[in-house]
Design an enzyme around this catalytic site. Sequence first.
Site, PDB file in Angstrom:
ATOM      1  N   GLY A  82       0.766  -1.239   0.000  1.00  0.00           N
ATOM      2  CA  GLY A  82       0.000   0.000   0.000  1.00  0.00           C
ATOM      3  C   GLY A  82       0.793   1.283   0.000  1.00  0.00           C
ATOM      4  O   GLY A  82       0.300   2.308   0.473  1.00  0.00           O
ATOM      5  N   SER A  83       2.001   1.291  -0.568  1.00  0.00           N
ATOM      6  CA  SER A  83       2.779   2.536  -0.591  1.00  0.00           C
ATOM      7  C   SER A  83       2.098   3.597  -1.451  1.00  0.00           C
ATOM      8  O   SER A  83       2.079   4.781  -1.098  1.00  0.00           O
ATOM      9  CB  SER A  83       4.219   2.296  -1.047  1.00  0.00           C
ATOM     10  OG  SER A  83       4.254   1.764  -2.357  1.00  0.00           O
TER      11      SER A  83
ATOM     12  N   LYS B 159     -15.121 -16.282  -8.829  1.00  0.00           N
ATOM     13  CA  LYS B 159     -14.823 -14.973  -9.424  1.00  0.00           C
ATOM     14  C   LYS B 159     -16.071 -14.165  -9.745  1.00  0.00           C
ATOM     15  O   LYS B 159     -16.148 -12.970  -9.463  1.00  0.00           O
ATOM     16  CB  LYS B 159     -13.960 -15.144 -10.675  1.00  0.00           C
ATOM     17  CG  LYS B 159     -13.552 -13.804 -11.287  1.00  0.00           C
ATOM     18  CD  LYS B 159     -12.464 -13.954 -12.295  1.00  0.00           C
ATOM     19  CE  LYS B 159     -12.160 -12.708 -13.092  1.00  0.00           C
ATOM     20  NZ  LYS B 159     -12.108 -11.442 -12.416  1.00  0.00           N
TER      21      LYS B 159
ATOM     22  N   HIS C  64       1.018   0.817 -14.015  1.00  0.00           N
ATOM     23  CA  HIS C  64       1.752  -0.387 -14.403  1.00  0.00           C
ATOM     24  C   HIS C  64       3.246  -0.083 -14.447  1.00  0.00           C
ATOM     25  O   HIS C  64       3.656   0.913 -15.054  1.00  0.00           O
ATOM     26  CB  HIS C  64       1.269  -0.882 -15.771  1.00  0.00           C
ATOM     27  CG  HIS C  64       1.847  -2.201 -16.124  1.00  0.00           C
ATOM     28  ND1 HIS C  64       1.471  -3.379 -15.509  1.00  0.00           N
ATOM     29  CD2 HIS C  64       2.819  -2.546 -17.011  1.00  0.00           C
ATOM     30  CE1 HIS C  64       2.174  -4.381 -16.008  1.00  0.00           C
ATOM     31  NE2 HIS C  64       2.996  -3.894 -16.918  1.00  0.00           N
TER      32      HIS C  64
END
Length: 193
Positions: free
Chosen positions: A11-12, A64, A108
Amino acid sequence: MKIAVFASGNGSNFEIFAKLFEKKEIPGDLALLFCDHPDAYVVERAQKHQVPVETFTVKESGGKKLYEEKIAKLLEEHEIDFIILAGYLRVIGPAILDNYEGHIVNLHPAYLPEYPGLHSIERAFEDHKKETGVTVHYIDSGLDSGPIIAQRKVPILKDDTLETLETRIHECEHELYPKTVRDILIELEKEIN
């Protein structure tokens, strides 16, 4: 505008966003953290910032499809307008995408279209590329294939180790992602008002 962050790990990036929302440097209200790993450190970070947390897994949801439907219902209950993916390691399915197309962004750690999917930094490093990068893009039904919003190249230096390269990639992410999201949300806020 109500914003949700989806994360799966440390979670940075979440931490950076939480601080920027608290300081009102990004428009909107950070209304929800969703995490698919109940024990992930990002959950603790969210609690520290008093951001509501919801966490459940695909397995406990019964697969899912049911997992995605449960998330979609959660987003509706929290009246979420926009989703920031910050290290969320699952593909977004139609139950969510159909309602949020053009309102989900992802970070990304590669210069797309190169190295979509997992382990992008490692693959670029192992291929002895001269550079890699960071990409902010909208989510679509493909794997890291949505429209690109912003990119920045990061050189791979001769004396780089995987760790030093990862550090520089993360520094680039921590600068580019919040700035890009801020610009998007400022524009969305104008459209709403």
